[in-house]
Design an enzyme around this catalytic site. Structure first.
Site, short mmCIF file in Angstrom:
data_model
loop_
_atom_site.label_atom_id
_atom_site.label_comp_id
_atom_site.label_asym_id
_atom_site.label_seq_id
_atom_site.Cartn_x
_atom_site.Cartn_y
_atom_site.Cartn_z
N ALA A 77 0.93 -1.25 0.04
CA ALA A 77 0.04 -0.05 -0.11
C ALA A 77 0.82 1.34 0.23
CB ALA A 77 -0.99 -0.01 1.31
N GLY A 123 -0.53 -4.79 0.38
CA GLY A 123 -1.81 -4.70 -0.48
C GLY A 123 -1.55 -5.45 -1.73
N GLU A 126 -2.72 -9.11 -0.75
CA GLU A 126 -4.19 -9.22 -0.38
C GLU A 126 -5.02 -9.01 -1.81
OE1 GLU A 126 -4.91 -6.98 3.60
OE2 GLU A 126 -3.80 -5.75 2.46
N GLU A 148 2.95 -5.90 7.32
CA GLU A 148 2.31 -4.83 8.11
C GLU A 148 2.76 -4.71 9.57
OE1 GLU A 148 -0.31 -5.37 4.30
OE2 GLU A 148 0.80 -6.69 5.83
N MET A 329 33.57 -11.81 12.06
CA MET A 329 33.11 -10.60 11.24
C MET A 329 33.52 -11.40 9.81
SD MET A 329 31.79 -7.79 10.44
CE MET A 329 31.85 -6.94 12.23
N ASP A 348 43.13 -16.72 6.36
CA ASP A 348 43.57 -16.68 7.76
C ASP A 348 44.81 -17.36 7.91
OD1 ASP A 348 43.73 -16.08 10.58
OD2 ASP A 348 41.75 -15.80 10.34
N VAL A 405 40.56 -7.75 10.22
CA VAL A 405 41.59 -8.24 11.07
C VAL A 405 41.39 -7.20 12.40
CG1 VAL A 405 43.13 -9.01 9.55
CG2 VAL A 405 43.51 -6.87 10.27
N GLU A 407 41.93 -4.47 15.42
CA GLU A 407 41.65 -3.07 15.43
C GLU A 407 43.63 -2.71 15.68
OE1 GLU A 407 39.08 -0.40 14.45
OE2 GLU A 407 39.30 -2.23 13.07
N LYS A 412 46.89 -3.70 10.32
CA LYS A 412 46.44 -3.41 9.10
C LYS A 412 46.95 -2.74 7.71
CE LYS A 412 41.68 -2.64 11.44
NZ LYS A 412 41.08 -3.68 10.79
N SER A 434 36.47 -0.05 12.87
CA SER A 434 35.12 0.59 13.18
C SER A 434 35.79 1.89 13.78
CB SER A 434 34.67 -0.14 14.06
OG SER A 434 35.47 -0.57 15.33
#
Length: 465
Positions: A77, A123, A126, A148, A329, A348, A405, A407, A412, A434
């Site tokens: 809808a 919808g 439906e 919904e 991760m 790895d 890997v 932090e 890195k 992060s």
């Protein structure tokens, strides 16, 4: 109840029609200027006017409803109509208008077949449920569901009544309470659709079914609510309520309201059930919980619209993905890559770490296999896309490498140098960091323009970006 049907301008028409030689009227839904077909007030008015014409015609033996969009039937809808609701009475009226239009689809003297390709949600489903017969394509983008509850409401155009009457109480409740969509083959097994066909033959299959329904040579079987469920009604609804309370802790009223409407509605006539549905829809539509969930929905949609790059930019095609790090991760990213159809090479330093990573990826797909959202063939295909290595063999053909890997800046940078030595000059390196600045990671890079950040939330298979 009837709804006024003002004239529709030809330039804004969402419905076009074509009468075939065998008397099948093919209705094509294609909302102008929109990527998705949405079931809004304007389309409802156009549909009602068209239904009036069909009811008066004598040259139409059957009707096929299809979509003119590339990958959706009706995606649901129109939320804009929903947010305009100011009172529970307005919400109930909107629901009754939708029900009335689809009641007329269901009441047509000629059979109606829904030819479903792409998303058929809310919808849209439906609408399909109001048809006498449903055919869906086996395309990955074809999905059917009633989401919904995710907006704090219940299906308001007959879904809470027609679905359980079609597939039974347990299956109907599961689809309504979870909002989870079904792929075509699962929908077929559940009894939601009657046939599944490849996309190229969808229209022909729908026309053929329409003709057979018209001449009586095709009589679709309907499982309905079996006797066992009729006898166990108190147990089924009691179990549904306890499960919902356990998951929501009473914070979300829509699932409990859906249970009440299904329980009371399926114990009476369809007409009375639809009245109960409309009343509950109206009450929920102006609830604080629904308003908050709708706000979240709109915010999410706005985020999706922002691609993060200038319009017209051509996306780089990725076919082979390298992942450095096979922890939760890294393994989750590898599983996501395989899910997207990519060939994945996961690296790895030890065989134990790689074994754990492969086992985690397998568990991600096994969970879906148990829920029957994957077939055994699809499960095997995804696992076959992932391979493991302790060195960088196989990375030479990678289009994209994602590191996952620890932090640690020095680590890195070391991984980045190793990846650049093992890959092509046009390979893109993405860090899952992060907290560390991408510019700092890229300082020692030979090709810093190919270094970027790509952060995933954990667990990758459950958390949206």
């Amino acid at each position: 109840m009837t709804v006024a049907s003002p004239p529709v301008s030809p330039t804004t028409r969402a419905l076009s029609q074509d009468l075939t030689a065998d008397g099948v009227l093919v209705l094509t839904i294609d909302v102008p200027g929109e990527k998705l077909n949405m079931l809004g007030k304007a389309m409802m008015q156009e549909l009602l006017a068209l239904l009036g014409e069909i009811e008066a015609r004598t040259d139409v033996r059957a009707v096929v409803i299809r979509s003119g969009k590339a990958d959706n039937f009706i995606a649901g809808a129109d939320i804009k109509d929903f947010v305009a609701i100011k009172s529970s009475l307005e919400g109930e009226t909107l629901s009754r208008q939708g029900q009335s239009a689809l009641d007329r689809v269901a009441a047509l003297k000629v059979p109606v077949v829904a030819a479903i390709h792409g998303s058929c949600l809310g919808g849209g489903l439906e609408t399909a449920l109001a048809c006498r017969y449903r055919i869906a394509t086996d395309h990955p983008k074809t999905s059917l569901g009633l989401p919904e509850v995710n907006l704090g409401i219940i299906p308001g155009a007959g879904g809470t009544q027609r679905l359980p009457r079609l597939v039974g109480l347990r299956t109907g409740l599961d689809l309504i309470l979870t909002g989870r969509p079904l792929k075509a083959m699962r929908a077929l097994r559940a009894g939601v659709v009657d046939e599944v066909v490849p996309p190229p033959v969808l229209l022909e299959a729908a026309r053929r079914a329409a003709v057979k329904l018209a001449d009586g040579s095709l009589v679709p079987g309907r499982r309905g609510i079996p006797l066992s469920e009729r006898l166990l009604r108190p147990v089924i609804f009691s179990k549904a309520r306890s499960t919902v309370r356990e998951k929501t802790h009473g914070h979300y009223p829509a699932p409990l309201a859906a249970i009440d409407v299904v329980e009371k509605g399926t114990a009476t006539s369809l007409e009375k059930g639809l009245e109960l549905e409309a009343k509950a829809f109206g009450e929920l539509s102006v609830s604080p919980v629904s308003r908050a969930l709708v706000s979240v929905f709109f915010a999410t949609q706005e985020i999706k619209k922002d691609a993060g790059y200038p319009e017209g930019t051509e996306a780089r095609q990725v076919h082979k993905l390298g992942v450095v790090g096979a922890g939760l991760m890294g393994a989750g990213i590898a599983a996501a890559g395989a899910e997207a159809g990519l060939t994945v090479r996961m690296k790895d330093t030890t065989t134990d770490a790689l074994a754990r990573g492969l086992r985690y990826a397998r568990e991600v797909f096994e969970e879906r296999l148990e829920r029957r959202s994957l077939s055994r063939y699809e499960f095997a295909a995804r696992m076959n896309r992932i391979s493991a290595t302790q060195d960088y063999s196989g990375f030479k053909r990678a289009d994209l490498v994602i590191e996952a890997v620890f932090e640690d800046l020095a680590l890195k940078r070391k991984v980045l140098a190793e990846v650049e030595a093992a890959t092509r000059d046009d390979c893109v390196f993405a860090s899952n960091t992060s907290s560390l600045p991408i510019g700092e990671i890229a300082k020692a890079s030979r090709r810093p323009s190919r270094v970027l950040g790509m952060h995933f939330f954990s667990p990758v298979n459950k958390m949206p970006l």
